[in-house]
Design an enzyme around this catalytic site. Sequence first.
Site, short mmCIF file in Angstrom:
data_model
loop_
_atom_site.label_atom_id
_atom_site.label_comp_id
_atom_site.label_asym_id
_atom_site.label_seq_id
_atom_site.Cartn_x
_atom_site.Cartn_y
_atom_site.Cartn_z
N TYR A 52 0.92 -1.47 -0.20
CA TYR A 52 0.27 0.30 0.02
C TYR A 52 0.65 1.45 0.06
O TYR A 52 1.67 2.00 0.88
CB TYR A 52 -0.70 -0.27 0.92
CG TYR A 52 -1.45 1.46 1.51
CD1 TYR A 52 -2.81 1.59 0.46
CD2 TYR A 52 -1.15 2.30 2.25
CE1 TYR A 52 -3.08 2.87 0.69
CE2 TYR A 52 -1.43 3.66 2.34
CZ TYR A 52 -2.93 4.22 1.06
OH TYR A 52 -3.71 5.20 1.16
N GLY A 59 -5.82 5.61 -0.27
CA GLY A 59 -6.67 5.45 -1.01
C GLY A 59 -7.66 4.58 -1.49
O GLY A 59 -7.52 3.29 -1.34
#
Length: 332
Positions: A52, A59
């Site tokens: 991530y 997001g």
Amino acid sequence: MTVLGSGRLTIERAKGIIFDLEEVQISKEASKKVERSYHMLTKALASKKLIYGVSTGFGKLCDHPIPPQQQRQLQENLLKSDAVGVGEPLPDAASRAALLFRLNSLLKGYSGVRKEVVHYLAELLNHKVYPVIPSKGSVGSSGDLAPLAHLALILIGEGEGKLDGKVLPGEEVLRRLRLEPLQLEPKEGLALINGTQASLAVGFIAFIRAQNLLEDAKLLSAMALETYGGRLEPFDEELHRVRPHPGQIAVAARIREILQGSRLIERNESVQDPYCLRCVPQVLGASQDALEFVKEKIEIEMNSATDNPLIFPETGQVLTGGNFHGQPLALA
């Protein structure tokens, strides 16, 4: 000179760096931890692992892969897109505190940054550079993204910093420090802004002021007792032992200490003193207990890894979570 990364950063050591402008040095132990986490992140990326904010978007774009050739640009774009604060800049002390706390967090060795990043932050501290951080605008539930982005921009030669009393462009700050603008590696932009260090800095300054005010209040209370010729009976250790709030006990002991040997007390012949004198331990003691709670949270946060994801070289894991959330500090 304070060595960072070889033990816990204490309130007193932080005060010396922030207010007395002590210089810092990065311990060899911390430097090795930083290098280990960076090498592990590099290895994970080479295996095509989706991480991530490193090899994915942010997001809701967390499932959107970012190709290797765009991963460095992603980090620079993150800093620029989040540096949207407004309002008066934070005071110099808070700006310096945010620098210190961001550096100390990265030195825990779970953020996957290069040692050059922590070196640059240490150089800003040691040359007394104050990043210009607008005081309004953040996303505390996702880390102090806006204020920390303004702080981090200086590392890439953007934003503004105060040096020798003058506000200069980030590029000029680095030039005067004889540093080249950093080219961010994957994860480094995210690691620099995803945390609580701006909230922590503002809270730290408020906490130190509150501590000073509390000590002033004890001294003024003792002076009031002398002025009135008041009694020491309400500060007797036995009286507070049967209602054992730690702050109450401590304040009563401090008043007894201040007034030891005073010839101005015990002059009033009244059976008991007014509330405002009798209840000093109960009132100020409650404040002292509250500040002890705040102190505990600040000391934990000063010594925490708060970005996301975090890299654990010991186990080979890259874990996503929410250590950036500001609720523990917000309640304090």
